[in-house]
Design an enzyme around this catalytic site. Sequence first.
Site, mmCIF file in Angstrom:
data_model
loop_
_atom_site.group_PDB
_atom_site.id
_atom_site.type_symbol
_atom_site.label_atom_id
_atom_site.label_comp_id
_atom_site.label_asym_id
_atom_site.label_seq_id
_atom_site.Cartn_x
_atom_site.Cartn_y
_atom_site.Cartn_z
ATOM 1 N N ASP A 1 -15.224 0.914 4.984
ATOM 2 C CA ASP A 1 -14.114 -0.115 4.278
ATOM 3 C C ASP A 1 -13.913 -1.120 5.504
ATOM 4 O O ASP A 1 -12.878 -1.547 5.917
ATOM 5 C CB ASP A 1 -12.646 0.686 4.049
ATOM 6 N N ASP B 1 -14.785 -6.906 1.617
ATOM 7 C CA ASP B 1 -13.659 -5.830 1.542
ATOM 8 C C ASP B 1 -13.354 -5.772 0.011
ATOM 9 O O ASP B 1 -12.464 -6.675 -0.650
ATOM 10 C CB ASP B 1 -12.404 -6.518 2.180
ATOM 11 N N GLU C 1 -6.748 0.118 -3.481
ATOM 12 C CA GLU C 1 -6.384 0.556 -1.769
ATOM 13 C C GLU C 1 -5.607 -0.769 -1.473
ATOM 14 O O GLU C 1 -4.709 -0.199 -0.525
ATOM 15 C CB GLU C 1 -7.953 0.516 -1.409
ATOM 16 N N GLU C 2 -5.860 -1.802 -1.958
ATOM 17 C CA GLU C 2 -5.145 -3.255 -1.349
ATOM 18 C C GLU C 2 -3.628 -3.326 -1.394
ATOM 19 O O GLU C 2 -2.915 -3.473 -0.357
ATOM 20 C CB GLU C 2 -5.937 -4.441 -1.764
ATOM 21 N N HIS D 1 -9.345 -10.769 3.547
ATOM 22 C CA HIS D 1 -8.495 -11.351 2.770
ATOM 23 C C HIS D 1 -8.274 -12.760 2.490
ATOM 24 O O HIS D 1 -7.090 -13.267 2.360
ATOM 25 C CB HIS D 1 -6.899 -10.497 3.249
ATOM 26 N N HIS E 1 -13.811 1.095 -1.987
ATOM 27 C CA HIS E 1 -12.653 0.763 -2.747
ATOM 28 C C HIS E 1 -12.995 -0.533 -3.818
ATOM 29 O O HIS E 1 -13.526 -1.450 -3.019
ATOM 30 C CB HIS E 1 -11.214 0.507 -2.149
HETATM 31 ZN ZN LIG Z 1 -10.394 -2.808 2.382
#
Ligand SMILES: [Zn+2]
Length: 485
Positions: free
Chosen positions: A376, A314, A348-349, A448, A302
């Site tokens: 991912d 990520d 995606e997030e 994140h 993603h």
């Molecule tokens: Zn991800």
Amino acid sequence: MTIKAVSVLRSVLLVAVSTILSAQLIAQEQDARLPYQYPPKLIAELKQIHNAALTSDYAYVQLAHLCNNIGPRLSGSPQAEHAVQYVAAEMRRLGLDVRLEKVMVPHWVRGAETAELVQFSGQAPGTTQKIVLTALGGSVATPAQGLTAEVVVADSFEHLATLGREKVAGKIILFNVRFDKQKAAQGLALDAYGEAVVYRGIGANAAAKLGAIGALVRSVGGADYRLPHTGGLGYANDAPKIPAGAVAAEDADLIAYLTAQGPVRMHLTLTPQTLPDVESHNVIADIKGSEHPEEVIIVSGHLDSWDLGTGAIDDGAGVVVAMQTAQLIKRLGLRPKRTIRVIAWMNEENGLMGGRTYAEDHKSELSHHVAAIESDLGAGHPTGFSAHASSRAFEMLRAVSTILQTSGAGIVRQTQNAEGADVFPLDAAGVPTLAPIQDNRTYFNYHHTAADTLDKVVPRELAENAAVTAVLAYAIANMPDRLPR
Ligand SMILES: [Zn+2]
């Protein structure tokens, strides 16, 4: 003949016919009882791809551009859209058939995010204690000047229920649930994440149902550097939307310590905004199959990321590994028999709109989707790949591991769930899903956070991931038989 005899004869005939039919099938598809064999030419090509991937810096150069030149790629942001255009141009440059497919995405923008404890036991007169935190994606705002309320700690949803409305209404609730670092160190980071992330996902809703006016969660991650970890939250319609954030693990400990001694009041300011949805895109880039162009194998990651870091692990890493699959096939002059489709998913997030929209838009073609690969979980050394697929499909994939084991990626694992959030809707429609198995022991230390940056990716390990994905995709594209469901 009696009726019974007719029925016996019919069964005998049926068995005979089905034996003949299955004998033909076996002749075409190889004997299911024997290990599935790949033709020597395919094995040679897979080895070629594997070696080329391990000595290439293509994926790393692409990742550096996504992270350092373009930057954070939160859905709806100018950077996310620029990244879409960049990946599309790069795939066109390689000679792929590229199109952008429209996806409507949320447009949430982070604002100010500060907090301080303004009243607590043993406080030096006239002082406050700063709390390190970040808003959760999708959170509503506090008033611009912030709100002040008592903080109440809940160790679980059960504990919250025990506290009840009497102790929760009008308060800020902190869900102080630890990410199990020991579990992560044992290689079960995803399980540790799953146990704690539920509080990030629905904690605010649970607290709001009991009248809370703010919800905080202990950061879902493993690092000890006072890093707050953002991530999406979900509001439900059965309670008011209340502002929600994640505090650094150290600050969660501080609050728990002080609340055990007496009342603690916090001044909390979060000013994010949710703007109208924005048109964005999934990038779809095909290398058409020479024999079965309608049969599709997806390789994907993603493209959107959170806004705090630059989305290296990520999931820039997943995108560039998929890009490299195409680059290797083109560079080596290979031609897949089935179509290899590179997809850079959007959103995606904070919404999964890319994966959902694709599954909806391509509903009528999904029976021809042979497999969907998504990476991912970072770019740590891959030890193999996992597949949510039938046992027969799984057996047909085993031969891939004999090639991958030379780079330490020989494990093949059959899983019970979809491999990757974006491919989940495809999985639900019966498409086998696959992913590299990465060493993710440190993945959730940076996940994140502002520290999800390029330096967290080891170039050699990224190349190993590209090798796994490219070999897997090409094997499925060129097996004599279509991977069964
Ligand atoms: Zn991800």
